[in-house]
Write an enzyme that holds these catalytic residues in place. Structure first.
Site, PDB file in Angstrom:
ATOM      1  N   ARG A  71       0.828  -1.223   0.000  1.00 42.62           N
ATOM      2  CA  ARG A  71       0.000   0.000   0.000  1.00 42.62           C
ATOM      3  C   ARG A  71       0.865   1.278   0.000  1.00 42.62           C
ATOM      4  O   ARG A  71       0.389   2.351  -0.346  1.00 42.62           O
ATOM      5  CB  ARG A  71      -0.928  -0.035   1.232  1.00 42.62           C
ATOM      6  CG  ARG A  71      -2.062   1.007   1.221  1.00 42.62           C
ATOM      7  CD  ARG A  71      -2.996   0.733   2.374  1.00 42.62           C
ATOM      8  NE  ARG A  71      -4.167   1.594   2.463  1.00 42.62           N
ATOM      9  CZ  ARG A  71      -4.457   2.392   3.506  1.00 42.62           C
ATOM     10  NH1 ARG A  71      -3.622   2.448   4.532  1.00 42.62           N
ATOM     11  NH2 ARG A  71      -5.567   3.101   3.527  1.00 42.62           N
ATOM     12  N   ILE A 116      -7.987   7.136   0.017  1.00 44.76           N
ATOM     13  CA  ILE A 116      -7.674   5.727  -0.255  1.00 44.76           C
ATOM     14  C   ILE A 116      -8.419   4.961   0.834  1.00 44.76           C
ATOM     15  O   ILE A 116      -8.363   5.321   2.019  1.00 44.76           O
ATOM     16  CB  ILE A 116      -6.150   5.450  -0.237  1.00 44.76           C
ATOM     17  CG1 ILE A 116      -5.853   3.950  -0.401  1.00 44.76           C
ATOM     18  CG2 ILE A 116      -5.473   5.970   1.018  1.00 44.76           C
ATOM     19  CD1 ILE A 116      -4.347   3.646  -0.602  1.00 44.76           C
ATOM     20  N   SER A 117      -9.153   3.916   0.437  1.00 47.19           N
ATOM     21  CA  SER A 117     -10.027   3.220   1.389  1.00 47.19           C
ATOM     22  C   SER A 117      -9.218   2.459   2.434  1.00 47.19           C
ATOM     23  O   SER A 117      -8.030   2.155   2.246  1.00 47.19           O
ATOM     24  CB  SER A 117     -10.935   2.244   0.644  1.00 47.19           C
ATOM     25  OG  SER A 117     -11.595   2.913  -0.394  1.00 47.19           O
ATOM     26  N   GLN A 118      -9.919   2.133   3.519  1.00 49.79           N
ATOM     27  CA  GLN A 118      -9.347   1.334   4.608  1.00 49.79           C
ATOM     28  C   GLN A 118      -8.987  -0.062   4.062  1.00 49.79           C
ATOM     29  O   GLN A 118      -9.819  -0.676   3.387  1.00 49.79           O
ATOM     30  CB  GLN A 118     -10.447   1.225   5.654  1.00 49.79           C
ATOM     31  CG  GLN A 118     -10.101   0.572   6.923  1.00 49.79           C
ATOM     32  CD  GLN A 118     -11.280   0.660   7.898  1.00 49.79           C
ATOM     33  OE1 GLN A 118     -12.232   1.424   7.697  1.00 49.79           O
ATOM     34  NE2 GLN A 118     -11.218  -0.120   8.929  1.00 49.79           N
TER      35      GLN A 118
END
Ligand code: SAM
Length: 227
Positions: free
Chosen positions: A47, A73-75
């Site tokens: 990530r 940016i998503s979890q």
């Protein structure tokens, strides 16, 4: 310094990277991401490169983070839950609406034959394309556009993933699913908790499963060149 002074143990960078990865995978599992292919893809795609600036130190936390253009940016655990819910097969052609940082598309690229990903912010699309090039992820095509209309030129799709909240699953996206195809989409008002739903297209219509509560930025119309 006296010979007897306590010494800090020298940090082995490889060991701490391995520990960080173990923690990351542990937190995914503990939040319900159990599908082996999804976990392998998330182990492989770091990530870090998708998180820029001073938030980079939080890249391995299970939390959403700010990116360019006021987006997020998503979890990671939500990325994992959405990915496993999509049940991607190796020959699949997948459409993602909401490229954002590109992290979710990179994970999908490990599971599918080809991934098309669209964002309404040209800057996000071009930053993501740059990362895909650097990581040699050659089966992803990034486009700028309003993804609520899908990508008629490439339809039909085996899988569609929407990573912004719609009030209802967008009709053009339902139309661009193959029979037997699956779409995962957060549904509900953008300022409330939404439901992640899975829609499966059948010969006779659509089956709906409600999966889990989520919180996403809204699916907005048009292309945003104001950046
Ligand atoms: N999947 C992303 C990732 O891995 O970083 C996170 C997506 S972010 C939560 C939602 C994204 O949806 C934003 O980048 C936003 O610009 C995009 N978006 C919102 N409405 C859209 C639309 N109609 N068409 C395409 N993208 C849209």
């Amino acid at each position: 310094m006296s010979e007897n002074a306590p010494q800090e143990a020298p940090q082995d960078p490889e060991e701490s990277a391995a520990e960080r990865k173990m923690q990351f995978l542990f937190s995914l599992r503990s939040r319900g991401v159990t599908d082996a292919r999804t976990l392998t893809a998330m182990e492989k795609i770091d990530r870090g490169p998708f998180v820029r600036g001073h938030f980079a130190t939080h890249a391995y936390d299970d939390t959403p983070l700010p990116i360019s253009c006021g987006q997020t940016i998503s979890q990671p655990s939500v990325v994992g839950l959405m990915t496993q819910a999509l049940k991607v097969q190796p020959r699949d052609k997948v459409l993602e609406v909401g490229t954002g940082s590109g992290y979710q598309a990179a994970i999908l690229s490990q599971l599918a034959r080809r991934v098309y990903t669209m964002d309404r912010h040209p800057r996000l699309a071009s930053e993501a394309a740059e990362i895909f090039r650097a990581l040699d992820l050659t089966n992803i095509t990034v486009l700028t556009g309003d993804g609520s209309f899908g990508l008629p030129d490439q339809a039909p799709f085996d899988r569609i993933l929407v990573t912004a909240a719609a009030e209802d699953p967008p009709g053009p996206l339902l139309a661009q699913l193959k029979i037997g195809g699956i779409m995962v989409v957060p549904v509900g008002q953008s300022d409330t908790v939404q439901s992640l739903i899975r829609v499966t297209k059948t010969e006779n219509g659509f089956d709906y499963d409600e999966l889990t509560p989520v919180r996403f930025v809204p699916l907005l119309g048009g292309v945003d060149r104001d950046e």
